[in-house]
Design a protein around this motif. Structure first.
Motif, PDB file in Angstrom:
ATOM      1  N   PHE A 383       0.829  -1.205   0.000  1.00 42.56           N
ATOM      2  CA  PHE A 383       0.000   0.000   0.000  1.00 42.56           C
ATOM      3  C   PHE A 383       0.864   1.255   0.000  1.00 42.56           C
ATOM      4  N   ASN A 384       1.919   1.239   0.789  1.00 46.91           N
ATOM      5  CA  ASN A 384       2.759   2.426   0.904  1.00 46.91           C
ATOM      6  C   ASN A 384       3.688   2.613  -0.281  1.00 46.91           C
ATOM      7  N   LEU A 385       4.001   1.556  -0.994  1.00 47.49           N
ATOM      8  CA  LEU A 385       4.774   1.724  -2.223  1.00 47.49           C
ATOM      9  C   LEU A 385       3.972   2.527  -3.250  1.00 47.49           C
ATOM     10  N   VAL A 386       2.652   2.369  -3.226  1.00 49.58           N
ATOM     11  CA  VAL A 386       1.797   3.180  -4.100  1.00 49.58           C
ATOM     12  C   VAL A 386       1.793   4.631  -3.627  1.00 49.58           C
ATOM     13  N   LEU A 387       1.627   4.836  -2.305  1.00 47.76           N
ATOM     14  CA  LEU A 387       1.616   6.200  -1.773  1.00 47.76           C
ATOM     15  C   LEU A 387       2.942   6.917  -2.014  1.00 47.76           C
ATOM     16  N   LEU A 388       4.032   6.164  -2.003  1.00 47.27           N
ATOM     17  CA  LEU A 388       5.346   6.765  -2.229  1.00 47.27           C
ATOM     18  C   LEU A 388       5.463   7.411  -3.609  1.00 47.27           C
ATOM     19  N   LEU A 389       4.627   6.995  -4.528  1.00 51.96           N
ATOM     20  CA  LEU A 389       4.657   7.574  -5.869  1.00 51.96           C
ATOM     21  C   LEU A 389       4.051   8.969  -5.905  1.00 51.96           C
ATOM     22  N   MET A 390       3.327   9.371  -4.839  1.00 51.48           N
ATOM     23  CA  MET A 390       2.670  10.679  -4.826  1.00 51.48           C
ATOM     24  C   MET A 390       3.685  11.799  -4.698  1.00 51.48           C
ATOM     25  N   SER A 391       3.377  12.920  -5.338  1.00 47.41           N
ATOM     26  CA  SER A 391       4.310  14.047  -5.354  1.00 47.41           C
ATOM     27  C   SER A 391       4.152  14.974  -4.153  1.00 47.41           C
ATOM     28  N   ASP A 392       3.070  14.848  -3.383  1.00 49.70           N
ATOM     29  CA  ASP A 392       2.819  15.750  -2.252  1.00 49.70           C
ATOM     30  C   ASP A 392       2.449  14.918  -1.029  1.00 49.70           C
ATOM     31  N   TYR A 393       3.395  14.789  -0.092  1.00 50.34           N
ATOM     32  CA  TYR A 393       3.152  13.965   1.081  1.00 50.34           C
ATOM     33  C   TYR A 393       2.346  14.700   2.148  1.00 50.34           C
ATOM     34  N   VAL A 394       2.322  16.037   2.115  1.00 50.34           N
ATOM     35  CA  VAL A 394       1.483  16.778   3.056  1.00 50.34           C
ATOM     36  C   VAL A 394       0.012  16.484   2.768  1.00 50.34           C
ATOM     37  N   PHE A 395      -0.339  16.329   1.494  1.00 48.92           N
ATOM     38  CA  PHE A 395      -1.716  15.957   1.154  1.00 48.92           C
ATOM     39  C   PHE A 395      -2.040  14.574   1.700  1.00 48.92           C
ATOM     40  N   VAL A 396      -1.095  13.643   1.583  1.00 50.91           N
ATOM     41  CA  VAL A 396      -1.305  12.299   2.132  1.00 50.91           C
ATOM     42  C   VAL A 396      -1.542  12.379   3.637  1.00 50.91           C
ATOM     43  N   LEU A 397      -0.728  13.188   4.316  1.00 50.50           N
ATOM     44  CA  LEU A 397      -0.864  13.350   5.764  1.00 50.50           C
ATOM     45  C   LEU A 397      -2.232  13.927   6.120  1.00 50.50           C
ATOM     46  N   ALA A 398      -2.665  14.951   5.389  1.00 50.49           N
ATOM     47  CA  ALA A 398      -3.941  15.595   5.692  1.00 50.49           C
ATOM     48  C   ALA A 398      -5.120  14.651   5.450  1.00 50.49           C
ATOM     49  N   ALA A 399      -5.080  13.904   4.343  1.00 51.67           N
ATOM     50  CA  ALA A 399      -6.164  12.967   4.059  1.00 51.67           C
ATOM     51  C   ALA A 399      -6.225  11.855   5.108  1.00 51.67           C
ATOM     52  N   SER A 400      -5.062  11.389   5.557  1.00 50.21           N
ATOM     53  CA  SER A 400      -5.060  10.356   6.593  1.00 50.21           C
ATOM     54  C   SER A 400      -5.525  10.926   7.929  1.00 50.21           C
ATOM     55  N   SER A 401      -5.336  12.244   8.149  1.00 51.34           N
ATOM     56  CA  SER A 401      -5.828  12.874   9.375  1.00 51.34           C
ATOM     57  C   SER A 401      -7.347  12.859   9.431  1.00 51.34           C
ATOM     58  N   VAL A 402      -8.015  12.933   8.282  1.00 52.36           N
ATOM     59  CA  VAL A 402      -9.470  12.820   8.250  1.00 52.36           C
ATOM     60  C   VAL A 402      -9.889  11.466   8.821  1.00 52.36           C
ATOM     61  N   CYS A 403      -9.236  10.418   8.367  1.00 55.51           N
ATOM     62  CA  CYS A 403      -9.541   9.079   8.880  1.00 55.51           C
ATOM     63  C   CYS A 403      -9.222   8.984  10.370  1.00 55.51           C
ATOM     64  N   TYR A 404      -8.150   9.636  10.788  1.00 57.20           N
ATOM     65  CA  TYR A 404      -7.753   9.569  12.198  1.00 57.20           C
ATOM     66  C   TYR A 404      -8.787  10.243  13.091  1.00 57.20           C
ATOM     67  N   MET A 405      -9.360  11.345  12.644  1.00 57.44           N
ATOM     68  CA  MET A 405     -10.387  12.024  13.428  1.00 57.44           C
ATOM     69  C   MET A 405     -11.657  11.174  13.518  1.00 57.44           C
ATOM     70  N   ILE A 406     -11.996  10.467  12.450  1.00 57.43           N
ATOM     71  CA  ILE A 406     -13.154   9.565  12.490  1.00 57.43           C
ATOM     72  C   ILE A 406     -12.913   8.456  13.509  1.00 57.43           C
ATOM     73  N   PHE A 407     -11.722   7.868  13.470  1.00 58.85           N
ATOM     74  CA  PHE A 407     -11.363   6.837  14.455  1.00 58.85           C
ATOM     75  C   PHE A 407     -11.480   7.371  15.876  1.00 58.85           C
ATOM     76  N   ASN A 408     -10.928   8.559  16.131  1.00 58.70           N
ATOM     77  CA  ASN A 408     -10.968   9.109  17.485  1.00 58.70           C
ATOM     78  C   ASN A 408     -12.392   9.388  17.934  1.00 58.70           C
ATOM     79  N   PHE A 409     -13.226   9.887  17.051  1.00 57.33           N
ATOM     80  CA  PHE A 409     -14.624  10.142  17.420  1.00 57.33           C
ATOM     81  C   PHE A 409     -15.310   8.848  17.853  1.00 57.33           C
ATOM     82  N   LEU A 410     -15.170   7.811  17.056  1.00 60.43           N
ATOM     83  CA  LEU A 410     -15.835   6.544  17.370  1.00 60.43           C
ATOM     84  C   LEU A 410     -15.296   5.934  18.666  1.00 60.43           C
ATOM     85  N   ASN A 411     -14.000   6.008  18.871  1.00 60.98           N
ATOM     86  CA  ASN A 411     -13.412   5.308  20.011  1.00 60.98           C
ATOM     87  C   ASN A 411     -13.508   6.076  21.315  1.00 60.98           C
ATOM     88  N   LEU A 412     -13.579   7.380  21.268  1.00 60.45           N
ATOM     89  CA  LEU A 412     -13.824   8.136  22.487  1.00 60.45           C
ATOM     90  C   LEU A 412     -15.262   7.935  22.954  1.00 60.45           C
TER      91      LEU A 412
END
Length: 533
Positions: A383-412
């Motif tokens: 999965f990460n070999l595909v992500l490594l092909l992306m030219s902007d890793y800050v976008f990857v970080l921000a998009a994964s932060s969306v998922c992280y906030m969903i996880f935190n909402f459900l688990n809190l």
């Protein structure tokens, strides 16, 4: 061996495997989680460039939020000593009686949030290697082959192939090789690397304070970049908290190893709180020292924002010439390898337990002779070999932060939900009710930040993250309805590790659904605030 057979889901056709081994104490988990403090270096420049002088406050607020939330995660982790995979797995057990989709979404979003650390860490480490060995204008640093244009998601985003990709891929394979031999060996390796990273990080935070290089003018005026604490300014601040959460909350990974603790009831709590205290120190001290010594003008320069100039900035902060600079580059590469090791260990166990519990495809639910979830690790790697092909890793970080906030909402929300539905399950450590309540409140704060701050990092960030989160629907449908014919493995019915089959309880009535409506309302409110800013 009884537990191993039961956890492998043999009753529904999953082959027997060696299972995970109880080989580490809380100190082992602490060292495995020791890669989290270095995550502050990933986005310290990006957040400063977006918020301005208040960025130092962003980090402090974010890590305090993370520490409060950890009390909820520590309690629910102790309820399931037979499970691996972290807070998302234990939270999924609370949502399971109410929704077959929300429970696996907790696990899926946690994995999608954590797994891209492999990409970002390996890419930055590869960049340091190239910078150290070759001039900036060397052909090896400049050649790139464009593959796919992703401009619909963000301007300039594309998939491309370059030398950074090749070196990063080699680094990921090295980390894989270390973790292939099980959690105990990985913990020992990470203890050595962790000491080589945490000590310099503390020095970088303390030396400017002792030498007097931290100056007041670098914190003034203490207003967002646009100059006022108005709605636009608070929107920028919300965007900073949104992105900082991805790093500052991340020490919850210390509870990923409950199934491998020698004494899970005792070790789980010690692991997460010790990791949390270290992160509280690092995430408060290091951004303060960086900003106080360098000023926002230096922090927002491209080399610090993209990570390539962090070592040079550290040299200026602690003093020293070329030798110190090279040592700091080595330290940064080790720090990035440490975060990769932390992530591969935690995220692969999330995939592994998600498979055992019937949320994710069966093939992920196998370990090798050392108790390492190698199939899940290979999946992470691919999965990460595909992500490594992306030219902007800050976008990857921000998009994964969306998922992280969903996880935190459900688990809190899972914290109070477990109190209502599963009060009968033993809790080796019970959090104060006031902190469970505070965690529930922060669930809605996180939902607000998700709607309010995600757009700061690109107009497609929120929707890209939500799309990634929804991918669990076909994945779970395949596992549950095609592979398992609509039934869950026996391990899903084990509530406390005793082997007893216990049906899920639904004592909370409509409250879980009201909680979801409230979360959606907070995201919507955040979107409105962002649009009016």
């Amino acid at each position: 061996m009884t537990d191993t057979v039961r956890e492998s889901g043999e009753a529904i056709g999953v082959p027997r495997d060696s299972g995970m081994l109880r080989t580490i104490s809380w100190t082992g988990a602490f060292w495995i989680a020791s890669g989290v403090p270095a995550l502050v270096l990933f986005s310290i420049g990006s957040i400063a460039a977006t918020i301005g002088t208040p960025s130092v406050l962003v980090w402090t607020v974010a890590v305090v939020f993370g520490l409060i939330q950890s009390f909820t995660y520590a309690e629910i982790a102790g309820m399931y000593p037979q499970k691996s995979g972290g807070a998302s797995v234990y939270g999924a057990m609370a949502w399971w009686p109410y929704s077959k989709v929300l429970a696996p979404m907790s696990v899926w979003c946690n994995w999608l949030a954590w797994s891209p650390v492999l990409t970002i860490g390996a890419a930055l480490a590869a960049g340091y290697v190239l910078t150290a060995l070759f001039p900036a204008d060397a052909a090896i640093n400049t050649w790139s082959v464009a593959l796919v244009d992703l401009g619909l998601l963000k301007d300039g985003l594309e998939l491309r192939f370059n030398s950074q990709f090749l070196i990063a891929a080699v680094l990921l394979l090295v980390v894989f090789a270390v973790q292939h031999h099980g959690i105990l060996r990985a913990a020992r390796v990470q203890m050595v690397i962790g000491l080589a990273v945490l000590v310099p990080l503390l020095m970088v935070g303390l030396v400017p304070l002792v030498s007097g290089d931290v100056v007041e003018r670098n914190f003034a005026p203490f207003v967002p970049l646009q100059g006022l604490w108005n709605l636009e300014g608070w929107t920028l601040f919300a965007g900073g908290l949104f992105l900082a959460a991805w790093s500052a909350y991340a020490f919850e990974t210390a509870v990923c190893y409950t199934r491998e603790f020698k004494n899970p009831g005792r070790d789980t709590v010690k692991a997460i709180f010790s990791a949390g205290i270290v992160c509280l120190v690092i995430y408060t001290l290091v951004p303060f020292a960086f900003q106080g010594a360098l000023g926002v003008e230096r922090l927002v320069t491209d080399p610090i924002v993209d990570g390539t100039g962090v070592a040079a900035a550290m040299v200026d902060m602690v003093g020293g010439g070329a030798v110190i600079g090279n040592l700091l580059i080595v330290m940064l590469i080790l720090a990035l390898l440490l975060t990769i090791m932390t992530t591969m260990a935690g995220s692969s166990r999330t995939l592994y337990q998600g498979s055992l519990d019937g949320w994710l495809p069966r093939y992920l639910g196998r370990t090798n002779q050392h108790g390492a979830p190698t199939r899940a690790m290979w999946t992470d790697l691919a999965f990460n070999l595909v992500l490594l092909l992306m030219s902007d890793y800050v976008f990857v970080l921000a998009a994964s932060s969306v998922c992280y906030m969903i996880f935190n909402f459900l688990n809190l929300n899972a914290g109070w939900l477990h109190r209502v539905d599963n009060s009968h399950i033993s809790r080796p450590w019970r959090a104060p009710t006031s902190l469970i309540t505070a965690g529930g409140v922060l669930a809605y704060v996180n939902a607000l930040l998700l709607g309010w701050g995600a757009g700061i990092w690109g107009p497609g960030t929120l929707w890209s993250g939500l799309l990634f989160a929804l991918l669990i629907v076909p994945v779970f449908a395949f596992r549950h309805y095609v592979q398992d014919k609509g039934q869950f493995p026996d391990s899903m019915y084990e509530q406390d590790g005793t082997g007893e089959r216990t049906l899920p309880r639904r004592r909370a009535g409509f409250r879980p659904y009201l909680a979801l409506v409230g979360g959606i309302a907070m995201v919507t409110l955040g979107q409105l605030l962002a649009n009016f800013a």
